[in-house]
Design a protein around this motif. Structure first.
Motif, PDB file in Angstrom:
ATOM      1  N   LEU A  66       0.838  -1.207   0.000  1.00  0.00           N
ATOM      2  CA  LEU A  66       0.000   0.000   0.000  1.00  0.00           C
ATOM      3  C   LEU A  66       0.869   1.252   0.000  1.00  0.00           C
ATOM      4  O   LEU A  66       0.591   2.218  -0.719  1.00  0.00           O
ATOM      5  N   ALA A  67       1.914   1.226   0.808  1.00  0.00           N
ATOM      6  CA  ALA A  67       2.793   2.382   0.907  1.00  0.00           C
ATOM      7  C   ALA A  67       3.530   2.623  -0.402  1.00  0.00           C
ATOM      8  O   ALA A  67       3.640   3.766  -0.866  1.00  0.00           O
ATOM      9  N   ARG A  68       4.040   1.581  -1.007  1.00  0.00           N
ATOM     10  CA  ARG A  68       4.798   1.753  -2.255  1.00  0.00           C
ATOM     11  C   ARG A  68       3.912   2.278  -3.370  1.00  0.00           C
ATOM     12  O   ARG A  68       4.322   3.137  -4.165  1.00  0.00           O
ATOM     13  N   ALA A  72       4.294   6.240  -5.147  1.00  0.00           N
ATOM     14  CA  ALA A  72       4.488   6.482  -6.576  1.00  0.00           C
ATOM     15  C   ALA A  72       3.752   7.740  -7.024  1.00  0.00           C
ATOM     16  O   ALA A  72       4.073   8.312  -8.076  1.00  0.00           O
ATOM     17  N   LEU A  73       2.789   8.189  -6.203  1.00  0.00           N
ATOM     18  CA  LEU A  73       1.993   9.382  -6.540  1.00  0.00           C
ATOM     19  C   LEU A  73       2.466  10.625  -5.800  1.00  0.00           C
ATOM     20  O   LEU A  73       1.905  11.711  -5.997  1.00  0.00           O
ATOM     21  N   GLY A  91      -2.870  18.277  -3.764  1.00  0.00           N
ATOM     22  CA  GLY A  91      -1.552  18.460  -3.185  1.00  0.00           C
ATOM     23  C   GLY A  91      -1.065  17.278  -2.370  1.00  0.00           C
ATOM     24  O   GLY A  91       0.113  17.207  -2.021  1.00  0.00           O
ATOM     25  N   MET A  92      -1.980  16.335  -2.058  1.00  0.00           N
ATOM     26  CA  MET A  92      -1.627  15.169  -1.243  1.00  0.00           C
ATOM     27  C   MET A  92      -2.161  13.879  -1.883  1.00  0.00           C
ATOM     28  O   MET A  92      -2.839  13.077  -1.227  1.00  0.00           O
ATOM     29  N   PRO A  93      -1.878  13.645  -3.153  1.00  0.00           N
ATOM     30  CA  PRO A  93      -2.447  12.446  -3.803  1.00  0.00           C
ATOM     31  C   PRO A  93      -1.981  11.150  -3.169  1.00  0.00           C
ATOM     32  O   PRO A  93      -2.725  10.150  -3.172  1.00  0.00           O
TER      33      PRO A  93
END
Length: 311
Positions: A66-68, A72-73, A91-93
């Motif tokens: 989930l973190a990886r 990526a975004l 600003g926080m995708p």
């Protein structure tokens, strides 16, 4: 904390880590991903600060899938070195992508954390016109996750080093609390008053009114200064003095009324416990360097606070 060298950056290694550990547990964030909360909080709260605005300390190799996928975004600075406004979804995708994926996972495979309980809830009423079946939508979950991950972190994270600065600057008070640990709960209230982590908030007047002789029209923006209220000499005698013997519970560091901080009780428990354990496990704490303040007109934050202790 006390098993290693006798110096530490209390702002990063103590004050930042305690709420992250707690929030990750409450939110059901995998332990290996909790560093994401640190970077997200930095970017949102410290968007005016050149260090925090581009915070990217989390190592994706140590995180979950989930973190990886979310990382990526993660946006980067533009040609002028500016990051997109973190107060917006665009600003926080990475945060919103992680929240959406976590919400779906909690719904499919719930645990005993708050977010799993939330995603399992279903209202008794009929589905609305959009086809919502009474469950919390992923979009609602994303917004709640943003609130808990950021707002649930910062008051405590900045209140702890503020309280430590008070003890460093007032050695007689440190001696007093070591001798009389029953005074720590009252001392924590005074630390929150004296430091005031969230300095201001803006509200919108819903109707015409008057405040201290000043007319305020419906729709006007009003800046509420918690820092000023906590130094009001009509409420606190000698308000600029740090005095743990006073009853400081009238402070507004957690807000007031319907907007009172949801996590105030949890923050108080954590701060009391940390101060109690720190004083119980050390013989003395002192400054090991000048504090580095956060550049912000919103949070009274501390980026670095070197301290030294003896046992």
């Amino acid at each position: 904390m006390l098993a290693g060298p006798h110096e530490v950056d209390a702002a990063r290694d103590v004050a930042a880590d305690l709420p992250l550990l707690t929030l990750a547990d409450v939110l059901g964030v995998p332990p290996e991903d909790r560093g994401l909360l640190y970077d997200w909080s930095n970017r949102v709260i410290g968007w005016q600060d050149p260090d925090y605005a581009v915070s990217a300390t989390f190592d994706p190799a140590r995180g979950t899938d989930l973190a990886r996928a979310a990382l990526a975004l993660r946006p980067g600075p533009d040609a002028g070195g500016r990051m997109p406004d973190p107060r917006t979804r665009s600003g926080m995708p990475d945060l919103y992508a992680y929240a959406a994926a976590l919400g779906e996972r909690k719904r499919a495979d719930p645990g005993d954390d708050v977010m799993s309980i939330l995603m399992a809830q279903r209202d008794d009423g009929p589905a609305d016109g959009r086809g919502v079946d009474g469950r919390v939508s992923v979009e609602e979950f994303e917004n709640l996750f943003w609130l808990f991950a950021v707002a649930g972190n910062e008051t405590l994270r900045n209140g702890i080093p503020g309280g430590l600065i008070a003890l460093l600057e007032h050695p007689d008070t440190q001696r007093r609390l070591r001798a009389e640990p029953d005074g720590i709960p009252a001392a924590v209230e005074e630390m929150l008053r004296w430091w005031t982590p969230v300095m201001v908030f803006r509200r919108t007047a819903t109707r015409d009114t008057e405040i201290a002789g000043q007319s305020v029209a419906a729709g006007d923006k009003v800046v509420v200064s918690f820092a000023s209220a906590n130094r009001d000499d009509a409420v606190f005698e000698q308000p600029d003095c740090f005095e743990v013997a006073r009853d400081a519970r009238a402070h507004l560091s957690f807000g007031h009324g319907p907007h009172f901080c949801l996590g105030a009780h949890l923050a108080r428990v954590q701060m009391r416990t940390l101060v109690r354990e720190l004083l119980a496990r050390t013989a003395w704490i002192e400054s090991a360097g000048e504090p580095v303040r956060l550049r912000s007109n919103f949070q009274r934050g501390v980026k670095r606070l070197p301290i030294r202790w003896t046992v």
